[in-house]
Design an enzyme around this catalytic site. Structure first.
Site, PDB file in Angstrom:
ATOM      1  N   HIS A  18       0.861  -1.185   0.000  1.00  0.00           N
ATOM      2  CA  HIS A  18       0.000   0.000   0.000  1.00  0.00           C
ATOM      3  C   HIS A  18       0.896   1.233   0.000  1.00  0.00           C
ATOM      4  CE1 HIS A  18       0.948   0.318   4.234  1.00  0.00           C
ATOM      5  NE2 HIS A  18       0.371  -0.843   4.505  1.00  0.00           N
ATOM      6  N   HIS A  21       3.952   1.511   2.397  1.00  0.00           N
ATOM      7  CA  HIS A  21       5.202   0.875   1.959  1.00  0.00           C
ATOM      8  C   HIS A  21       5.847   1.712   0.846  1.00  0.00           C
ATOM      9  CE1 HIS A  21       2.527  -2.728   3.017  1.00  0.00           C
ATOM     10  NE2 HIS A  21       3.400  -2.633   4.013  1.00  0.00           N
ATOM     11  N   CYS A 128       2.439  -9.522  20.964  1.00  0.00           N
ATOM     12  CA  CYS A 128       1.521  -8.941  19.977  1.00  0.00           C
ATOM     13  C   CYS A 128       1.920  -9.480  18.608  1.00  0.00           C
ATOM     14  CB  CYS A 128       1.561  -7.422  19.975  1.00  0.00           C
ATOM     15  SG  CYS A 128       0.644  -6.746  18.560  1.00  0.00           S
ATOM     16  N   CYS A 131       2.610  -6.698  15.902  1.00  0.00           N
ATOM     17  CA  CYS A 131       3.952  -6.083  15.944  1.00  0.00           C
ATOM     18  C   CYS A 131       5.044  -7.124  15.856  1.00  0.00           C
ATOM     19  CB  CYS A 131       4.183  -5.340  17.260  1.00  0.00           C
ATOM     20  SG  CYS A 131       3.096  -3.971  17.572  1.00  0.00           S
ATOM     21  N   CYS A 145      -2.633  -4.021  22.763  1.00  0.00           N
ATOM     22  CA  CYS A 145      -1.512  -3.315  22.138  1.00  0.00           C
ATOM     23  C   CYS A 145      -2.054  -2.041  21.517  1.00  0.00           C
ATOM     24  CB  CYS A 145      -0.895  -4.209  21.054  1.00  0.00           C
ATOM     25  SG  CYS A 145       0.179  -3.294  19.924  1.00  0.00           S
ATOM     26  N   HIS A 148      -2.297  -2.299  17.745  1.00  0.00           N
ATOM     27  CA  HIS A 148      -3.179  -3.337  17.184  1.00  0.00           C
ATOM     28  C   HIS A 148      -4.338  -3.631  18.140  1.00  0.00           C
ATOM     29  CE1 HIS A 148       0.699  -3.950  15.104  1.00  0.00           C
ATOM     30  NE2 HIS A 148      -0.095  -4.101  14.070  1.00  0.00           N
ATOM     31  N   LYS A 294      -6.638   6.463  10.411  1.00  0.00           N
ATOM     32  CA  LYS A 294      -5.593   5.470  10.240  1.00  0.00           C
ATOM     33  C   LYS A 294      -5.937   4.633   9.003  1.00  0.00           C
ATOM     34  CE  LYS A 294      -3.388   1.736  12.609  1.00  0.00           C
ATOM     35  NZ  LYS A 294      -3.411   0.699  13.578  1.00  0.00           N
ATOM     36  N   LYS A 297      -7.583  -1.886   6.572  1.00  0.00           N
ATOM     37  CA  LYS A 297      -8.468  -2.685   5.723  1.00  0.00           C
ATOM     38  C   LYS A 297      -9.899  -2.567   6.195  1.00  0.00           C
ATOM     39  CE  LYS A 297      -5.431  -6.330   5.028  1.00  0.00           C
ATOM     40  NZ  LYS A 297      -5.106  -7.705   5.158  1.00  0.00           N
TER      41      LYS A 297
END
Ligand code: MSP
Length: 473
Positions: A18, A21, A128, A131, A145, A148, A294, A297
């Site tokens: 995405h 990256h 996690c 991570c 976390c 996440h 943020k 998906k």
């Protein structure tokens, strides 16, 4: 600088590429292209790739009903395609499942073990999977976390091997403080030094309950912790690829701020333990949101590199990624904002400048001699060399503004009408020279368009040009 080695993080293959990256990878490509022009392609090494082991990837493969390696094979092509459409010219794409990488990791781990920096113990606590790291109680927010919140941390108690990270605390502080390993931006350096003030605990570097990974060489029932495996990619590539040894140590690790701890404290301590030369610098850029949210998906707001290129073209997409907010700070993207910037800077700015000058040059019937224009702006060089990619771009775009202003002041169309050829020639020569210099500055950001522009203004006859950046409604 006689050689330059730049890296991106290696991306997990649990997800397709995405623009998060793409952000880091395009930035690395810009820097690599800049240095290639300065010191030659044989002296630049740009490494990117994929991180293919660990729980997260194994789980994604299971969900896709595939073997992990087969699953990784299907995702890496997505990354390679993304970098191709974005014109990213890396030298090697490393995969942590490459046996050549695995061998280097085993060799180093064994070496660190032999030196007495690894011992066995029991890890009890939370992990996690998002991570791929252990969490402390203090890090939890509502028992979850913070990065996440949808993934419940997994409790585990198992035999693990531990790395004596605590041994290196004072040395790390000193190396970071005096910039032997430079952490940029400065705020990130302070953040890491601040964290190092509190107690530094040893870290688990193996997993008993995870099988997808590199077996620990002296105890094959254990699997190397995915982060240790991943970090060593930067080194292993220079070992197993032909003629790349000279590139170690890395000159610049480019990463997002989310993985700074690993790329400072953990990475440097592992290298100290292995007694390897240390990288020179890490730069952690900020994180961006999409329309203030943020990117995720579940929210359905993930932007793929393909979408960006379809909308704006590869060169403009690269430009837009780096021009929206300062590199190093957090920011926000939205298609609306990108469109506004595209029309302002590229369609009306650079595109219009090139179109106006090319048309006037054609109408003038004059001939122009070609001259080599090399970027020499000190401000630009300093900015790129300090990884201030946004600032270097601003220098180039300011030139465009100045040149457009120059046309408005000189009104060369009047000189043409009045038949003042000499004056017209002087004005056009100044503009053509300015366009070439600016295109050279823009080259690392927009390689294709910059080359097209330079080629177009080669002379002696200059014709009107096709629009480079059609306006987007
Ligand atoms: N596999 C590890 C890295 C190992 S490096 C030895 C990893 N992979 S990742 O796929 O999660 O990629 C994280 C990186 O993606 C970030 O450091 C950053 O480069 C990039 N980004 C992902 N989302 C992003 C944003 N929303 N904003 C900016 N960069 C983003 O961590």
């Amino acid at each position: 600088m006689d050689k330059f080695y730049v890296t991106t993080p290696i991306y997990y293959v649990n997800d397709v590429p995405h623009i998060g990256h793409a952000y880091t990878t395009v930035a690395a490509d810009i820097i690599a292209r800049y240095w290639t022009r300065k010191i030659g392609s044989e002296n630049v090494f740009f490494l990117t790739g994929t991180d293919e082991h660990g729980v997260k990837v194994a789980q994604a493969a299971k969900d896709a009903d595939k073997e992990p390696k087969e699953y990784a094979d299907s995702i890496i092509t997505r990354f390679q395609e993304a970098w191709k459409i974005l014109n990213v010219n890396y030298n090697h794409f490393i995969r942590t499942t490459d046996p050549l990488h695995e061998n280097v990791v085993k060799e180093i781990l064994q070496n660190i073990y032999n030196k007495g920096y690894i011992y066995d113990g029991v890890y009890e606590g939370l992990y996690c999977e998002g991570c791929e790291r252990f969490l402390t109680q203090e890090e939890l927010v509502d028992e979850k976390c913070p990065l996440h919140p949808n993934k419940k941390p997994v409790y585990q108690k198992e035999k693990n091997y531990f790395f004596k990270l605590s041994n290196f605390k004072d040395q790390l502080i000193e190396l970071f403080q005096n910039d032997t390993y430079q952490i940029l931006p400065l705020s990130r350096k302070n953040e890491i030094l601040g964290k190092l003030q509190s107690e530094l605990q040893d870290v688990s570097i193996s997993r008993a309950g995870v099988s997808w990974g590199i077996p620990v060489p002296w105890d094959t029932k254990q699997t190397t912790y995915v982060w240790v495996d991943a970090l060593f990619n930067y080194y292993s590539a220079t070992r197993f690829l032909e003629n790349k040894e000279k590139f170690w140590p890395t000159d610049l690790h480019l990463i997002g701020k989310d993985i700074l701890w690993f790329h400072t404290v953990i990475w440097i301590a592992l290298l100290l333990a292995a007694e390897l030369p240390l990288p020179k610098r890490v730069f952690a850029h900020g994180f961006f949101t999409i329309n203030g949210q943020k990117m995720s998906k579940s929210l359905g707001n993930v932007i793929s590199p393909q979408e960006l290129v379809d909308k704006f073209g590869a060169d403009a997409a690269r430009y837009l990624l780096l021009s929206e907010f300062p590199f190093g700070e957090d920011g926000d993207f939205s298609f609306d904002k990108l469109k506004i910037r595209y029309n302002a800077d590229l369609a009306n700015g650079l595109g219009n400048l090139v179109a106006r000058v090319a048309k006037l040059a054609e109408q003038s019937g004059l001939e122009f001699t070609d001259s080599e224009e090399k970027p020499s702006q000190e401000k630009y060089d300093t900015a790129i060399q300090q990884t201030n990619l946004h600032q270097a771009l601003a220098v180039a775009i300011e030139q465009v503004r100045i040149l457009n202003q120059f046309i408005d002041q000189k009104e060369p169309w009047n000189l043409l009408k009045e038949g003042k050829k000499e004056e017209l020639k002087t004005v056009l020569e100044h503009l053509i020279k300015g366009i070439k210099t600016t295109s050279n500055l823009l080259y690392p950001y927009m390689p294709n368009i910059s080359e097209t522009i330079i080629e177009h203004f080669k002379g002696p006859i200059i014709t009107a040009s096709q629009p480079l950046f059609p306006r987007i409604a």
